[in-house]
Design a protein around this motif. Structure first.
Motif, PDB file in Angstrom:
ATOM      1  N   ASP A 205       0.945  -1.112  -0.119  1.00 44.25           N
ATOM      2  CA  ASP A 205      -0.126  -0.023   0.051  1.00 44.25           C
ATOM      3  C   ASP A 205       0.920   1.204   0.194  1.00 44.25           C
ATOM      4  OD1 ASP A 205      -2.268  -1.249  -0.115  1.00 44.25           O
ATOM      5  OD2 ASP A 205      -2.804  -1.348   2.029  1.00 44.25           O
ATOM      6  N   GLU A 206       0.220   2.520  -0.020  1.00 44.39           N
ATOM      7  CA  GLU A 206       1.128   3.623  -0.167  1.00 44.39           C
ATOM      8  C   GLU A 206       1.716   4.071   1.227  1.00 44.39           C
ATOM      9  OE1 GLU A 206       0.290   8.299  -0.547  1.00 44.39           O
ATOM     10  OE2 GLU A 206      -1.346   6.873  -1.289  1.00 44.39           O
ATOM     11  N   ALA A 207       3.073   4.243   1.016  1.00 45.24           N
ATOM     12  CA  ALA A 207       3.960   4.614   2.212  1.00 45.24           C
ATOM     13  C   ALA A 207       3.220   5.784   3.047  1.00 45.24           C
ATOM     14  CB  ALA A 207       5.348   5.226   1.900  1.00 45.24           C
ATOM     15  N   GLY A 208       3.342   5.800   4.137  1.00 50.01           N
ATOM     16  CA  GLY A 208       2.730   7.003   5.040  1.00 50.01           C
ATOM     17  C   GLY A 208       1.246   6.547   5.654  1.00 50.01           C
ATOM     18  N   THR A 209       0.892   5.299   5.468  1.00 45.07           N
ATOM     19  CA  THR A 209      -0.379   4.706   5.905  1.00 45.07           C
ATOM     20  C   THR A 209      -0.218   3.520   6.785  1.00 45.07           C
ATOM     21  OG1 THR A 209      -0.511   3.011   4.089  1.00 45.07           O
ATOM     22  CG2 THR A 209      -1.472   5.374   3.666  1.00 45.07           C
ATOM     23  N   VAL A 210      -1.070   3.594   7.783  1.00 47.95           N
ATOM     24  CA  VAL A 210      -1.119   2.525   8.823  1.00 47.95           C
ATOM     25  C   VAL A 210      -2.517   1.859   8.762  1.00 47.95           C
ATOM     26  CG1 VAL A 210      -0.713   1.800  11.122  1.00 47.95           C
ATOM     27  CG2 VAL A 210       0.600   3.736  10.076  1.00 47.95           C
ATOM     28  N   LEU A 211      -2.384   0.414   8.905  1.00 46.47           N
ATOM     29  CA  LEU A 211      -3.839  -0.189   9.210  1.00 46.47           C
ATOM     30  C   LEU A 211      -3.984  -0.985  10.223  1.00 46.47           C
ATOM     31  CD1 LEU A 211      -4.387  -1.801   5.580  1.00 46.47           C
ATOM     32  CD2 LEU A 211      -5.445   0.410   6.365  1.00 46.47           C
ATOM     33  N   VAL A 212      -4.866  -0.546  11.051  1.00 45.81           N
ATOM     34  CA  VAL A 212      -5.156  -1.173  12.185  1.00 45.81           C
ATOM     35  C   VAL A 212      -6.381  -2.037  12.320  1.00 45.81           C
ATOM     36  CG1 VAL A 212      -5.110  -1.026  15.051  1.00 45.81           C
ATOM     37  CG2 VAL A 212      -3.773   0.664  13.566  1.00 45.81           C
ATOM     38  N   LYS A 213      -6.188  -3.417  12.303  1.00 47.59           N
ATOM     39  CA  LYS A 213      -7.163  -4.306  12.129  1.00 47.59           C
ATOM     40  C   LYS A 213      -7.669  -4.798  13.699  1.00 47.59           C
ATOM     41  CE  LYS A 213     -10.152  -7.130  10.046  1.00 47.59           C
ATOM     42  NZ  LYS A 213     -10.757  -7.718  11.243  1.00 47.59           N
ATOM     43  N   ASP A 214      -9.038  -4.827  13.849  1.00 45.90           N
ATOM     44  CA  ASP A 214      -9.595  -5.400  15.202  1.00 45.90           C
ATOM     45  C   ASP A 214      -9.844  -6.720  14.970  1.00 45.90           C
ATOM     46  OD1 ASP A 214     -10.821  -5.917  17.556  1.00 45.90           O
ATOM     47  OD2 ASP A 214     -12.329  -4.724  17.008  1.00 45.90           O
ATOM     48  N   GLY A 215      -9.632  -7.745  15.785  1.00 46.73           N
ATOM     49  CA  GLY A 215     -10.006  -8.986  15.693  1.00 46.73           C
ATOM     50  C   GLY A 215      -9.023  -9.860  14.703  1.00 46.73           C
ATOM     51  N   VAL A 216      -9.587 -10.624  13.816  1.00 44.11           N
ATOM     52  CA  VAL A 216      -8.727 -11.671  13.091  1.00 44.11           C
ATOM     53  C   VAL A 216      -8.082 -10.937  11.924  1.00 44.11           C
ATOM     54  CG1 VAL A 216     -10.545 -12.216  11.671  1.00 44.11           C
ATOM     55  CG2 VAL A 216      -8.580 -13.726  11.483  1.00 44.11           C
ATOM     56  N   THR A 217      -6.589 -10.819  11.718  1.00 44.68           N
ATOM     57  CA  THR A 217      -5.891 -10.024  11.005  1.00 44.68           C
ATOM     58  C   THR A 217      -4.973 -10.631   9.982  1.00 44.68           C
ATOM     59  OG1 THR A 217      -5.310  -8.689  13.166  1.00 44.68           O
ATOM     60  CG2 THR A 217      -3.816  -8.655  11.284  1.00 44.68           C
ATOM     61  N   SER A 218      -4.715 -11.976  10.280  1.00 44.20           N
ATOM     62  CA  SER A 218      -3.945 -12.763   9.250  1.00 44.20           C
ATOM     63  C   SER A 218      -4.695 -14.407   9.359  1.00 44.20           C
ATOM     64  CB  SER A 218      -2.627 -12.873   9.425  1.00 44.20           C
ATOM     65  OG  SER A 218      -2.337 -13.822  10.750  1.00 44.20           O
ATOM     66  N   SER A 219      -4.411 -15.081   8.375  1.00 39.78           N
ATOM     67  CA  SER A 219      -5.023 -16.440   8.219  1.00 39.78           C
ATOM     68  C   SER A 219      -4.453 -17.566   8.766  1.00 39.78           C
ATOM     69  CB  SER A 219      -5.445 -16.641   6.589  1.00 39.78           C
ATOM     70  OG  SER A 219      -3.789 -17.207   6.047  1.00 39.78           O
ATOM     71  N   ASN A 220      -5.096 -18.586   9.242  1.00 40.28           N
ATOM     72  CA  ASN A 220      -4.462 -19.915   9.630  1.00 40.28           C
ATOM     73  C   ASN A 220      -3.805 -20.345   8.594  1.00 40.28           C
ATOM     74  OD1 ASN A 220      -6.122 -20.104  12.284  1.00 40.28           O
ATOM     75  ND2 ASN A 220      -7.689 -20.503  11.041  1.00 40.28           N
ATOM     76  N   SER A 221      -2.727 -21.153   8.781  1.00 39.54           N
ATOM     77  CA  SER A 221      -1.875 -21.683   7.833  1.00 39.54           C
ATOM     78  C   SER A 221      -1.414 -23.005   8.105  1.00 39.54           C
ATOM     79  CB  SER A 221      -0.657 -20.692   7.439  1.00 39.54           C
ATOM     80  OG  SER A 221       0.068 -21.325   6.436  1.00 39.54           O
ATOM     81  N   ASP A 222      -1.861 -23.930   7.246  1.00 36.56           N
ATOM     82  CA  ASP A 222      -1.313 -25.431   7.246  1.00 36.56           C
ATOM     83  C   ASP A 222      -0.310 -25.765   6.098  1.00 36.56           C
ATOM     84  OD1 ASP A 222      -2.651 -26.186   9.867  1.00 36.56           O
ATOM     85  OD2 ASP A 222      -4.164 -25.205   8.921  1.00 36.56           O
ATOM     86  N   ASP A 299     -11.410 -19.256   9.983  1.00 38.70           N
ATOM     87  CA  ASP A 299     -12.256 -19.774  11.213  1.00 38.70           C
ATOM     88  C   ASP A 299     -11.697 -21.268  11.529  1.00 38.70           C
ATOM     89  OD1 ASP A 299     -15.117 -19.724  12.642  1.00 38.70           O
ATOM     90  OD2 ASP A 299     -14.740 -21.779  11.798  1.00 38.70           O
ATOM     91  N   LYS A 300     -11.619 -21.643  12.873  1.00 37.82           N
ATOM     92  CA  LYS A 300     -11.182 -22.838  13.420  1.00 37.82           C
ATOM     93  C   LYS A 300     -11.940 -24.005  12.609  1.00 37.82           C
ATOM     94  CE  LYS A 300      -9.556 -21.336  17.891  1.00 37.82           C
ATOM     95  NZ  LYS A 300      -9.521 -21.453  19.129  1.00 37.82           N
ATOM     96  N   SER A 301     -13.109 -23.861  12.572  1.00 36.31           N
ATOM     97  CA  SER A 301     -13.896 -25.075  11.861  1.00 36.31           C
ATOM     98  C   SER A 301     -13.583 -25.249  10.470  1.00 36.31           C
ATOM     99  CB  SER A 301     -15.506 -24.650  12.162  1.00 36.31           C
ATOM    100  OG  SER A 301     -15.865 -23.638  11.566  1.00 36.31           O
TER     101      SER A 301
END
Length: 442
Positions: A205-222, A299-301
């Protein structure tokens, strides 16, 4: 849903959050932080270029860790090396107050850099028994420079906060195992469990920006490996064989029905077959095929459904060929990162009040990012935290790609080349302000 739309959704929420923050405190702190960035930037830039030019793969980051250890010792931190392999823990005590963990990653990727930068990496090493180039194509070099810069700023402003800084440099994030390795090595038992944790990741994204995410932010990975077991033979006599390539080909197609016909259409889930290795020449039917998969979910399920579905589909593909039951092995993985609700709101309000960067707060109802991060291991260990996303590309650079009709190189691209000076500055401001927010004396 695009990030632009998500930003639009967040405007009202952000206004309400910002209204509760002090406009003067964070703004005054930001001015001081910017002064420290300007004062130290020549050295920070040199550090960035050095780390960019000398990347190392996960659990091989001996030079990288040594460089950071030297920097932190010079600042007065008590440094412990080789925590969980090549991990680093730097502690600075400044009176009675909370313990705050700030993390950077150490490792690069097994790929060739093609940015054409004058300090581009030409490093090579062995990986999976073969020689490979190594590149900092995920932005960990930006993170390390911002990590050191944050430590410098906090020490210069130590009259304004009380508590303990726990700066950790984590190995093997790309392999999603470095955080667990540090925890297993006694990170929280030997150094104390942090009261708060912060980390930031640069993106496209554009420099000088910040995203603050509430709750789930990244994914489960397997990551899953499947070995289909056949019976080899002559390519002209397939009836005398059991062809594992046919089994694997059926599987690659059929496994996507988990996504299209079994997963809720409103739930996020991805099954990617990234590696299919079998055979040597055209006239020999091999005796096995090895497939490697990446599964992603929020989601866990859904996560469990994907794992179960992969195993079931693999066994069905083998059964159709009257072959032995395939070997389905879970290799490694990590849970989704969950940002703490109240801490995310406080962080967004503080950053917004500070100015200097454009801040967007995304509610818990918005989707997280499809990429994965083992920062979740620290969250799951009970550390309330916020994982920030910062922009990496200058506006003019992004406009140039748009004019040419080209996609902006993202993380893990051989052409990923963020405007590091602006991104590092945003990273330092974001992390420093977050630490000050939770350590300011009452």
């Amino acid at each position: 849903m695009t990030k632009t739309l998500l930003r639009a959704m967040a405007v009202c929420s952000m206004g309400a959050i910002a209204a509760s923050a002090s406009a003067s405190g964070p703004a005054e702190s930001r001015v001081q932080i910017d002064a420290q960035i300007e004062r130290n930037y020549t050295a920070i830039d040199a550090l960035y270029r050095d780390l960019h030019s000398h990347p190392e793969l996960g659990m091989q980051e001996t030079r990288t860790a040594a460089v950071l250890a030297q920097k932190m010792k010079a600042l007065g931190f008590a440094v412990t090396e080789k925590v969980g392999g090549t991990g680093l823990v730097a502690v600075y005590r400044n009176g009675v107050g909370p313990t705050v963990m700030v993390r950077t990653e150490l490792d690069g990727l097994p790929m060739e850099e093609k940015t054409g930068l004058p300090y581009a990496s030409r490093a090579q090493t062995m990986f999976d028994g073969k020689s490979t180039f190594v590149a900092q194509s995920c932005g960990h070099d930006v993170h390390m420079a911002a990590w050191v810069g944050t430590a410098q700023a906090l020490l210069a402003m130590k009259a304004q906060w009380k508590g303990t800084l726990m700066f950790i440099a984590q190995p093997a994030e790309e392999q999603l195992k470095g955080a667990k390795a540090m925890l297993d090595a006694g990170l929280f038992t030997k150094f104390g469990k942090p009261d708060y944790g912060f980390a930031a990741h640069v993106g496209s994204d554009e420099a000088g920006t910040v995203l603050v995410k509430d709750g789930v932010t990244s994914s489960n990975s397997d990551s899953v490996q499947i070995i289909f077991k056949g019976r080899g033979g002559h390519g002209s006599m397939p009836s005398a064989t059991i062809d594992p390539i046919v089994m694997g080909a059926h599987f690659v197609t059929d496994v996507q029905s988990i996504i299209s016909r079994q997963k809720d259409a409103n739930a996020f889930g991805v099954v990617t077959v990234g590696s299919f290795q079998s055979g040597t020449v055209g006239n020999i039917i091999p005796d096995q095929a090895v497939l490697k998969l990446s599964l992603r979910s929020f989601d866990k399920s859904v996560r469990q459904m994907l794992l179960d579905g992969v195993k079931r589909t693999a066994e069905a593909s083998a059964a159709m060929s009257m072959a032995p039951v395939p070997e389905v092995k879970w290799l490694y993985g990590t849970a989704a990162v969950m940002n703490d609700h109240s801490l995310a709101e406080r962080s967004a309000a503080t950053l917004k009040a500070a100015g200097g960067d454009r801040v967007t707060f995304l509610p818990a109802s918005a989707p997280g990012w499809s990429a994965s991060e083992d920062w979740s291991a620290f969250v799951d260990a009970g550390v309330p935290s916020v994982y920030f996303t910062i922009g990496g590309y200058d506006a003019a650079t992004l406009a140039g790609y748009k004019t040419r009709g080209e996609a902006v190189p993202s993380n893990h691209s051989p052409f990923f080349a963020p405007d590091h000076d602006k991104a590092i500055g945003t990273g330092i401001r974001t992390l420093t302000l977050a630490v000050l927010m939770v350590t300011e004396p009452k």
